[in-house]
Write an enzyme that holds these catalytic residues in place. Structure first.
Site, mmCIF file in Angstrom:
data_model
loop_
_atom_site.group_PDB
_atom_site.id
_atom_site.type_symbol
_atom_site.label_atom_id
_atom_site.label_comp_id
_atom_site.label_asym_id
_atom_site.label_seq_id
_atom_site.Cartn_x
_atom_site.Cartn_y
_atom_site.Cartn_z
ATOM 1 N N HIS A 67 4.916 -2.337 -54.320
ATOM 2 C CA HIS A 67 4.386 -1.116 -54.944
ATOM 3 C C HIS A 67 3.634 -1.380 -56.244
ATOM 4 O O HIS A 67 3.444 -0.468 -57.045
ATOM 5 C CB HIS A 67 5.501 -0.098 -55.199
ATOM 6 C CG HIS A 67 6.127 0.446 -53.959
ATOM 7 N ND1 HIS A 67 5.467 1.303 -53.099
ATOM 8 C CD2 HIS A 67 7.349 0.244 -53.425
ATOM 9 C CE1 HIS A 67 6.276 1.613 -52.095
ATOM 10 N NE2 HIS A 67 7.414 0.969 -52.272
ATOM 11 N N SER A 115 7.320 -0.135 -47.172
ATOM 12 C CA SER A 115 7.631 1.055 -47.942
ATOM 13 C C SER A 115 6.347 1.813 -48.221
ATOM 14 O O SER A 115 5.311 1.209 -48.538
ATOM 15 C CB SER A 115 8.296 0.668 -49.272
ATOM 16 O OG SER A 115 8.554 1.802 -50.061
ATOM 17 N N GLU A 141 -0.314 4.572 -50.525
ATOM 18 C CA GLU A 141 -0.231 3.123 -50.325
ATOM 19 C C GLU A 141 0.962 2.776 -49.444
ATOM 20 O O GLU A 141 1.908 3.554 -49.307
ATOM 21 C CB GLU A 141 -0.135 2.390 -51.675
ATOM 22 C CG GLU A 141 0.999 2.843 -52.580
ATOM 23 C CD GLU A 141 2.269 2.016 -52.465
ATOM 24 O OE1 GLU A 141 2.314 1.078 -51.631
ATOM 25 O OE2 GLU A 141 3.228 2.309 -53.193
#
Length: 226
Positions: A67, A115, A141
């Site tokens: 992330h 994720s 994303e």
């Protein structure tokens, strides 16, 4: 929560089994699963990503590591919803040192998660159960990450529609309640022939062997939803 620029995004991690990645860095799998209660007490409903996909397309959704917007590691080439979840295909960048490191970590089994980073555009919380139903998610994303949370997703390169050895061993220990040693024994002595002959019932099949056959068939059916 994570901050993507000045936008606060939520995260959801998916339990995948990334056993390998192609020499060219390509892989595929599910970044989100529909109609399942996750560890955050959320359910992502079918169609939740449709508007975001139509608006951004695969090229508008970033592939990141953990992330971190400062660590792009490749590009998503296809993002689409099917009956099972959010199906993604992507390629790790051959020119990125971090992407090459991620590819090596995937091959070593050190990374096995995906994720999503998103904002809830439309949802409701059931007052009786406390479960939030996400009806529309603004997808920004999708990251390759270390720690998985939600069960059931699968990444595959070969398209065989059968579970990988590690996925099968995981089922044997988690659901069939075998010890790790027993599971490895089954995999070593019986899994290869099961993959080739999964529709043939051998003479003298034991209850355990039949349970293993049924599990492989269920995983196969689930994978065929891709």
């Amino acid at each position: 929560m994570s901050q993507y620029g000045k936008i606060e995004l939520e995260r959801k991690l998916i339990d995948v089994s990334i056993d390998s990645v192609g020499d060219d860095g390509r892989f595929e799998g599910y970044a989100s699963l529909f109609d399942r209660v996750d560890m955050s007490r959320d359910i992502v409903e079918r169609g939740a990503f449709a508007k975001a996909i139509a608006r951004r397309g695969a090229g508008g959704v970033r592939m990141l590591f953990q992330h971190d917007p400062a660590q792009p590691i490749g590009a998503w080439t296809s993002i689409a919803e099917d009956e099972y979840g959010l199906k993604v295909r992507g390629r790790l960048s051959p020119g990125s040192d971090k992407a090459r490191e991620v590819r090596a970590l995937i091959r070593d089994g050190a990374l096995d998660g995906l994720s999503i980073g998103f904002k809830v555009a439309r949802g409701r919380t059931d007052p009786k159960t406390g479960i939030r139903h996400i009806r529309e998610a603004d997808l920004w994303e999708i990251s390759v990450v270390t720690f998985p949370m939600q069960e059931g997703a699968r990444i595959s390169l070969n398209g065989e529609g059968l579970p990988t050895t590690r996925e099968f061993e995981r089922w044997l220990t988690r659901d069939a309640r075998l010890t790790r040693k027993e599971a490895r024994h089954v995999v070593s002595h019986g899994f290869a022939s099961l993959r080739r002959e999964r529709d043939a019932a051998p003479a003298g099949t034991t209850a355990l062997a039949e349970a293993i056959r049924r599990a492989a068939h269920q995983i196969n059916e689930r994978t065929n939803l891709r």
